[in-house]
Write an enzyme that holds these catalytic residues in place. Structure first.
Site, PDB file in Angstrom:
ATOM      1  N   GLU A 111       0.785  -1.228   0.000  1.00 31.31           N
ATOM      2  CA  GLU A 111       0.000   0.000   0.000  1.00 31.31           C
ATOM      3  C   GLU A 111       0.824   1.289   0.000  1.00 31.31           C
ATOM      4  OE1 GLU A 111      -3.472   0.306  -0.051  1.00 31.31           O
ATOM      5  OE2 GLU A 111      -3.368  -1.817  -0.570  1.00 31.31           O
ATOM      6  N   SER A 486     -55.145 -23.532  35.635  1.00 29.52           N
ATOM      7  CA  SER A 486     -55.108 -23.817  37.078  1.00 29.52           C
ATOM      8  C   SER A 486     -53.782 -23.480  37.728  1.00 29.52           C
ATOM      9  CB  SER A 486     -55.425 -25.298  37.317  1.00 29.52           C
ATOM     10  OG  SER A 486     -56.770 -25.576  36.967  1.00 29.52           O
TER      11      SER A 486
END
Length: 838
Positions: A111, A486
């Site tokens: 780079e 219940s």
């Protein structure tokens, strides 16, 4: 003059002026000065235009000093092991010193080989690229130094133009004046995008090679260095030869720059690429419903994106410690799934999981659904094409297989005919390997949710919200509003205990009707299954046998306002239910998580703790940011006692139920396991409380209960309520699912009784009549007539004189006591022998 004429000449006298003013007077008319002045004016105008068009709105370089790259949020289980990661890209932040030298040299060679010598801008290269761009009529490309790339990536974006190049150059110059070269490289290597959702080179190392950066070979480091130019151009699965060619170019640059030797270069260029296939993290699917609930809570607290704050879920780099116990999660997941399959078995093929269009290719559309199945050896597959051998099916890894007719013969539910003939191209199926081919499987349409909680802390240990989170994302453990049936009854009776009733109170199990007004008339309640009333019975018996008539009698006696008030106090509902008696039988709606927490409150002596899935959250620096004012419990995890005072964890419990009332209900619901509707759990051989539930229809079946260390609850039912069948009951379907979970979960867990709060009195009573007993003792037989019952002070049944036989027995007992003999065992003896009241 001789002729007397007058001269017309004029003489100008100038006074010499010294200094700058005098110098200016002498030179301002000269040609070279004017040229210099015009050049200065043009230069000033040029720099003004640069400021106006480029530099005026540039971001501050100082932001880079505090820059923190987006990092994923990592989730850990209760034992600290990573189980999941919330990320749109993978990223691991490293310091410059942690990067291998050869890796840095590879990136410099690829780079910016003059990085350590220029001041942010490669001026000759920039001028050359600009000239070439002007001649070709395009924008300059490939001219950015690493510093310019940092400016572009972190400050100004990716616009392609001469204007952006100018901004890059100015910012790069400023960055070089502000930060060291090492810091700039660190920012660069941590922030660059390298494909496979990898941000930064450490994440890319894991994504492409499956290992840490410091374990990469030289050619692997060189491969990573080519990716900033375009990861898709060098994808190993598509362009391997192109990637190797470019990698070798980087290796040649490293050799030319003196970073590697000839022998290192020769060995590296001969090496294969060595990249691994693209894959997701191995822990991606652990506890799917649980980790999704964690994600939802984190987003509510911290936000989702980086702009929501420094601790956002997808950028903040949080470390989240959850309460998930992977072992219990595995047991809960398998138990619920097996229960759903047991119920669904024999009902035929439920149809495809989903459908995609496969005319232009099947793999990508299939992957886009993110559907998968991880039950045992099941897999998700997409039907591609029907041929002579059966259906060709494809999997998410790109492989294909065959689904023959003989392994897809189950009937289609609700339609008839074979499933093989009902399959269409693009259908997503559940299949399992069988005999070298694949067999069709049916994902159950019935669903449900399950939660396991520690009642002492409120920490949720396991959560399963359906069959599979990748098929059904809706979390039925926390989001499904269902009638609890219940399972609400213990809360009704807890309100009765607070209002002065006792477990031995006699209630009539008989017809009960309520006048609801002229429009509605009489409402007459019934027992489950239309069972006839049994007459006067103890309150305990009514809970154990889940008698509806007794429950509405009790609720009517104490007042429904007390019942709905307690139901709200324990968090079953955010708002009070209406004061209709039907709500005492479970007509209201709630979630599994809320019901499990309500039972945990009863076990915890009426003290409420909000259920939590997150223990604490740390930011990227390790500071705890949630809960607020969090404090670690010093020495709580000490291996051995150090002789000092015992550590006291901070508790935020709220007293919402009277402690003795709560314990009385826990003691009563132990009888549900011993001789009531959940006797299948009696085989576990330890103290367990709990209650089954079956809603009208029945459309849902429930069980909630557990031990002093662990309370679990679950329901089973269709998302759109449908009758499950007359045989479906909580005791026959839900309780066995909990039992399958409990057998491995309780295996190595200490056997502990439920502790009683101060003030509770244990008395021997006749189980059928509720009367005090003095001549007999409880036994291990669950159906024994004499049992221990829990009473509040001064309300236990008193002993009565019932005739001559009792008087004679009392006289004999007094004479025996006066004699020098061993006295008869007493309640006190029992309690001392058992170590006190529990």
């Amino acid at each position: 003059m001789a002729d007397g004429s007058i001269s017309s000449e004029k003489v100008t006298i100038k006074r010499e002026v010294g200094g700058i003013r005098g110098w200016y007077r002498r030179v301002h008319r000269r040609w070279w000065f004017r040229i210099l002045a015009w050049l200065a004016l043009l230069a000033g105008l040029f720099w003004f235009l640069i400021w106006l068009l480029i530099a005026r709105n540039l971001p501050s370089v100082d932001t880079l000093r505090a820059y923190e790259p987006p990092l994923p949020t990592n989730v850990r289980s209760a034992d600290g092991l990573p189980i999941h990661s919330y990320a749109r890209e993978r990223r691991v932040q490293l310091s410059y010193a942690e990067y291998p030298k050869k890796l840095v040299e590879a990136f410099l060679s690829a780079e910016d080989k003059t990085f350590f010598s220029h001041h942010g801008v490669d001026i000759p290269g920039l001028a050359r690229a600009a000239f070439q761009g002007i001649l070709s009529g395009s924008t300059p490309r490939g001219t950015s130094t690493i510093t310019q790339q940092v400016a572009k990536n972190l400050l100004i974006g990716n616009e392609v133009s001469y204007l952006r190049k100018g901004k890059e150059a100015i910012l790069a110059w400023k960055i070089e004046n502000t930060l060291s070269k090492e810091t700039i490289l660190e920012l660069y290597l941590n922030s660059i995008e390298l494909g496979r959702n990898a941000g930064g080179v450490e994440a890319a190392s894991q994504a492409y090679f499956g290992k840490e950066l410091n374990k990469l070979s030289l050619p692997q480091m060189a491969y990573l260095a080519i990716l900033p130019k375009g990861p898709a151009n060098y994808a190993p699965e598509r362009y391997e030869s192109r990637a190797i060619e470019r990698r070798n170019w980087v290796l040649g640059q490293m050799l030319a720059n003196g970073f590697i030797t000839e022998s290192e270069h020769a060995e590296a260029v001969a090496a294969p690429l060595g990249a691994i296939p693209r894959q997701t993290p191995r822990y991606e699917r652990v506890g799917g419903y649980f980790v999704e609930e964690v994600r939802r809570q984190l987003i509510d607290k911290f936000g989702e994106q980086a702009e929501d704050g420094p601790n956002s879920v997808y950028g903040g780099g949080l470390w989240v410690r959850t309460s998930l116990d992977p072992r219990l999660q595995q047991y809960a997941q398998k138990a619920l799934r097996d229960g759903l399959l047991r119920y669904d078995r024999g009902r035929g093929w439920s149809g495809p999981i989903n459908h995609v269009e496969v005319e232009k290719g099947w793999l990508q559309p299939f992957l886009n659904t993110n559907i998968g199945v991880d039950y045992e050896d099941w897999r998700a597959a997409v039907a591609i094409e029907r041929n002579a051998g059966g259906w060709e099916i494809g999997f998410d890894n790109g492989q294909t297989g065959t689904l023959p007719r003989g392994l897809a013969t189950m009937p289609v539910r609700g339609q008839g005919g074979e499933a093989f003939d009902a399959i269409k191209p693009g259908d997503i199926l559940a299949v399992a390997p069988e005999g070298g081919a694949w067999a069709l499987r049916s994902v159950p349409k019935v669903s449900g949710g399950m939660v396991v909680e520690d009642p002492r802390t409120g920490r949720v240990l396991a959560m399963q919200g359906g069959f599979d989170s990748r098929i059904q994302s809706f979390n039925r453990a926390t989001q499904a509003q269902r009638q609890p049936g219940s399972t609400i009854k213990p809360l009704v009776y807890a309100a009765a205990m607070e209002q002065g009733l006792t477990p031995a109170t006699i209630v009539v199990d008989g017809p009960f009707c309520v006048w609801q007004g002229a429009n509605l008339g009489n409402k007459c309640f019934r027992n489950f299954g239309n069972q006839r009333g049994a007459g006067p019975k103890t309150l305990r018996w009514g809970v154990e046998q889940s008698r509806n008539l007794m429950t509405v009698q009790v609720a009517n006696q104490i007042g429904m306002e007390h019942v709905v008030d307690l139901i709200q106090r324990v968090g079953v509902s955010k708002q009070k239910f209406p004061t209709y008696l039907s709500y005492a039988l479970g007509a209201g709606e709630t979630t599994v998580l809320r019901m499990v927490n309500a039972y945990s409150i009863l076990v915890n002596h009426g003290r409420a703790l909000d259920p939590t899935v997150i223990d604490f959250v740390q930011n990227r620096r390790g500071a705890v940011v949630w809960p607020e004012n969090w404090r670690a419990c010093d020495r709580c995890n000490a291996r051995d006692y150090d002789g000092g005072a015992m550590p006291r964890p901070v508790t935020r419990a709220r007293q919402v139920v009277e402690p003795m009332s709560a314990y009385q209900i826990v003691h009563i619901t132990e009888g549900v396991i011993q001789r009531g509707t959940a006797t299948t759990l009696r085989e576990l051989g330890r103290p367990i409380m709990g209650k089954t539930g079956t809603t009208s229809g029945p459309t849902d079946v429930w069980f909630v209960g557990g031990t002093p260390q662990m309370i679990g609850g679950l329901y089973l039912g269709y998302d759109t309520p449908v009758n499950l069948g007359g045989y479906a009951q909580g005791g026959s379907i839900a309780a066995p699912i909990f039992k399958q979970f409990a057998i491995p979960a309780f295996k190595d867990m200490e056997v502990l009784p439920f502790t009683a709060p101060a003030g509770i009195r244990m008395a021997r009573i006749d189980r059928a009549s509720g009367r005090r007993v003095t001549g007999g003792w409880p036994t291990s037989d669950p159906l024994a007539s004499v049992i221990w019952e829990a009473f509040k002070p001064e309300v236990e049944p008193q002993r009565r004189r019932r005739g001559q036989e009792e008087e004679a027995a009392e006289k004999k007992a007094v004479e025996k006591k006066a004699a020098p003999a061993t006295r008869a065992p007493s309640d006190s003896d029992f309690l001392q022998r058992e170590g006190g009241i529990y």
